[in-house]
Design a protein around this motif. Sequence first.
Motif, PDB file in Angstrom:
ATOM      1  N   SER A 105       0.847  -1.188   0.000  1.00 32.08           N
ATOM      2  CA  SER A 105       0.000   0.000   0.000  1.00 32.08           C
ATOM      3  C   SER A 105       0.886   1.243   0.000  1.00 32.08           C
ATOM      4  O   SER A 105       2.099   1.159   0.227  1.00 32.08           O
ATOM      5  CB  SER A 105      -0.904   0.002   1.228  1.00 32.08           C
ATOM      6  N   ALA A 106       0.275   2.405  -0.238  1.00 31.83           N
ATOM      7  CA  ALA A 106       1.050   3.646  -0.333  1.00 31.83           C
ATOM      8  C   ALA A 106       1.878   3.891   0.933  1.00 31.83           C
ATOM      9  O   ALA A 106       3.084   4.143   0.864  1.00 31.83           O
ATOM     10  CB  ALA A 106       0.118   4.820  -0.599  1.00 31.83           C
ATOM     11  N   ASN A 107       1.244   3.799   2.102  1.00 29.59           N
ATOM     12  CA  ASN A 107       1.963   4.074   3.349  1.00 29.59           C
ATOM     13  C   ASN A 107       3.025   3.023   3.636  1.00 29.59           C
ATOM     14  O   ASN A 107       4.128   3.342   4.081  1.00 29.59           O
ATOM     15  CB  ASN A 107       0.974   4.153   4.513  1.00 29.59           C
ATOM     16  N   GLU A 108       2.700   1.756   3.382  1.00 25.47           N
ATOM     17  CA  GLU A 108       3.679   0.694   3.607  1.00 25.47           C
ATOM     18  C   GLU A 108       4.872   0.848   2.676  1.00 25.47           C
ATOM     19  O   GLU A 108       6.025   0.610   3.074  1.00 25.47           O
ATOM     20  CB  GLU A 108       3.022  -0.670   3.391  1.00 25.47           C
ATOM     21  N   GLY A 109       4.610   1.262   1.443  1.00 25.31           N
ATOM     22  CA  GLY A 109       5.695   1.464   0.491  1.00 25.31           C
ATOM     23  C   GLY A 109       6.622   2.590   0.910  1.00 25.31           C
ATOM     24  O   GLY A 109       7.848   2.488   0.784  1.00 25.31           O
ATOM     25  N   SER A 157      -9.406   3.341   4.078  1.00 26.76           N
ATOM     26  CA  SER A 157      -8.014   3.587   4.453  1.00 26.76           C
ATOM     27  C   SER A 157      -7.085   3.718   3.249  1.00 26.76           C
ATOM     28  O   SER A 157      -5.912   4.035   3.398  1.00 26.76           O
ATOM     29  CB  SER A 157      -7.503   2.441   5.351  1.00 26.76           C
ATOM     30  N   SER A 158      -7.607   3.478   2.049  1.00 24.24           N
ATOM     31  CA  SER A 158      -6.774   3.512   0.845  1.00 24.24           C
ATOM     32  C   SER A 158      -6.438   4.941   0.453  1.00 24.24           C
ATOM     33  O   SER A 158      -7.262   5.849   0.564  1.00 24.24           O
ATOM     34  CB  SER A 158      -7.504   2.819  -0.304  1.00 24.24           C
ATOM     35  N   GLY A 159      -5.216   5.134  -0.050  1.00 20.63           N
ATOM     36  CA  GLY A 159      -4.830   6.445  -0.554  1.00 20.63           C
ATOM     37  C   GLY A 159      -5.654   6.857  -1.758  1.00 20.63           C
ATOM     38  O   GLY A 159      -5.970   8.038  -1.949  1.00 20.63           O
ATOM     39  N   ASN A 160      -6.033   5.881  -2.598  1.00 18.28           N
ATOM     40  CA  ASN A 160      -6.867   6.187  -3.761  1.00 18.28           C
ATOM     41  C   ASN A 160      -8.253   6.663  -3.341  1.00 18.28           C
ATOM     42  O   ASN A 160      -8.813   7.584  -3.938  1.00 18.28           O
ATOM     43  CB  ASN A 160      -6.991   4.946  -4.654  1.00 18.28           C
ATOM     44  N   ARG A 161      -8.823   6.049  -2.314  1.00 17.50           N
ATOM     45  CA  ARG A 161     -10.144   6.465  -1.841  1.00 17.50           C
ATOM     46  C   ARG A 161     -10.080   7.888  -1.278  1.00 17.50           C
ATOM     47  O   ARG A 161     -11.001   8.693  -1.455  1.00 17.50           O
ATOM     48  CB  ARG A 161     -10.642   5.487  -0.766  1.00 17.50           C
ATOM     49  N   ALA A 162      -8.976   8.215  -0.603  1.00 16.55           N
ATOM     50  CA  ALA A 162      -8.819   9.568  -0.057  1.00 16.55           C
ATOM     51  C   ALA A 162      -8.801  10.608  -1.172  1.00 16.55           C
ATOM     52  O   ALA A 162      -9.394  11.686  -1.048  1.00 16.55           O
ATOM     53  CB  ALA A 162      -7.543   9.651   0.777  1.00 16.55           C
ATOM     54  N   VAL A 163      -8.107  10.289  -2.274  1.00 17.19           N
ATOM     55  CA  VAL A 163      -8.064  11.208  -3.418  1.00 17.19           C
ATOM     56  C   VAL A 163      -9.462  11.422  -3.979  1.00 17.19           C
ATOM     57  O   VAL A 163      -9.887  12.561  -4.251  1.00 17.19           O
ATOM     58  CB  VAL A 163      -7.120  10.662  -4.511  1.00 17.19           C
ATOM     59  N   LEU A 164     -10.203  10.334  -4.148  1.00 21.28           N
ATOM     60  CA  LEU A 164     -11.562  10.429  -4.692  1.00 21.28           C
ATOM     61  C   LEU A 164     -12.488  11.212  -3.767  1.00 21.28           C
ATOM     62  O   LEU A 164     -13.205  12.123  -4.211  1.00 21.28           O
ATOM     63  CB  LEU A 164     -12.133   9.028  -4.908  1.00 21.28           C
ATOM     64  N   GLU A 202      15.412  -0.114  -2.783  1.00 25.20           N
ATOM     65  CA  GLU A 202      16.258   0.957  -3.302  1.00 25.20           C
ATOM     66  C   GLU A 202      15.451   2.214  -3.618  1.00 25.20           C
ATOM     67  O   GLU A 202      15.930   3.331  -3.422  1.00 25.20           O
ATOM     68  CB  GLU A 202      17.018   0.466  -4.527  1.00 25.20           C
ATOM     69  N   PHE A 203      14.238   2.026  -4.123  1.00 24.63           N
ATOM     70  CA  PHE A 203      13.333   3.158  -4.321  1.00 24.63           C
ATOM     71  C   PHE A 203      11.921   2.614  -4.460  1.00 24.63           C
ATOM     72  O   PHE A 203      11.703   1.391  -4.466  1.00 24.63           O
ATOM     73  CB  PHE A 203      13.722   4.026  -5.533  1.00 24.63           C
ATOM     74  N   GLY A 204      10.948   3.521  -4.529  1.00 28.73           N
ATOM     75  CA  GLY A 204       9.562   3.095  -4.604  1.00 28.73           C
ATOM     76  C   GLY A 204       8.810   3.802  -5.719  1.00 28.73           C
ATOM     77  O   GLY A 204       9.213   4.871  -6.192  1.00 28.73           O
ATOM     78  N   ILE A 205       7.709   3.186  -6.146  1.00 35.21           N
ATOM     79  CA  ILE A 205       6.742   3.799  -7.054  1.00 35.21           C
ATOM     80  C   ILE A 205       5.484   4.007  -6.234  1.00 35.21           C
ATOM     81  O   ILE A 205       4.895   3.041  -5.747  1.00 35.21           O
ATOM     82  CB  ILE A 205       6.458   2.897  -8.267  1.00 35.21           C
TER      83      ILE A 205
END
Length: 299
Positions: free
Chosen positions: A132-136, A201-208, A146-149
Amino acid sequence: MRINAELLDFRAFLAVLSCGSFHKAARELNISQPALSRRIKGLERTLGKTLIERSTRHVAPTAVGRQLRPLVARLLDEFEESVLSIGGLGGRLAGQVTIASVPTAAFYFLPRVIRAFNRLYPGIRFRILDLSANEGLDAVARGEVEFGINLTGATRPDLRFTPLLEDEFVLACRRDHPLASARELRWRDLAGYPLIGVSQSSGNRAVLDQALSRTKVQLDWFYEVNHLSTSLGLVEAGLAISVLPKLATPQTKHPVIATVRLKNPVVSRTIGLVERHGARLTPAAERFRQLLIDEWNAS
């Protein structure tokens, strides 16, 4: 003094310190744990110094090990960079790139870039943590990758976020659905249809939710899933329609699922690269990072 040590001895030394255990380091290097221990002991014997303090629960560099660590990292990076720069030898290079990616990018977009990268460097393996966004973000901050998307990261002082694209939310429905034939739709056109949404709790749901809170549109979030990719299976089964980022939808024509652009308002999320401030990527990871940027720019 002649140093009788192999490159894999130095890689083993760095891997143990990076992974924090002999077991994990052996797995990363694809060698047995006894073989890894012999390499570390051999390196220590060659240098005449103890490099790693060992206990049943913990490994840590000694004072000499701390001094040696950045020198060895730079030595291996320069060697790998030299090999990659020699025409025809890059394809023989072995190694691993470890990244954390939000699942929606890992599902459709990432395989295409990895395929292109593997044609250039077939010996380099990948370890992908689909988080998930926060875990990443946490995985990048802890140095596990090394890095994240990811979706965001600019608000965290320990991370650097490089925006790559704006990923619009679109409608996904079956091709035989009444809305499938439209070239574009307004959000209010979705009213009355059962929708598949991601959890609160999803970052995508927060954006919407943030974007639609300024409108008077009332949507019927009938199903809830943890991952957007799960919603595509429900859409394909004809249970409901879904709203999800374009990057999470099939990138070529799908035999069952159609996507339609949504407007009034256009809602999008920012996708980009997340990196630790001051972190130095391996040459293989740096090349993959650049290929990601090139592919995204070409999309």
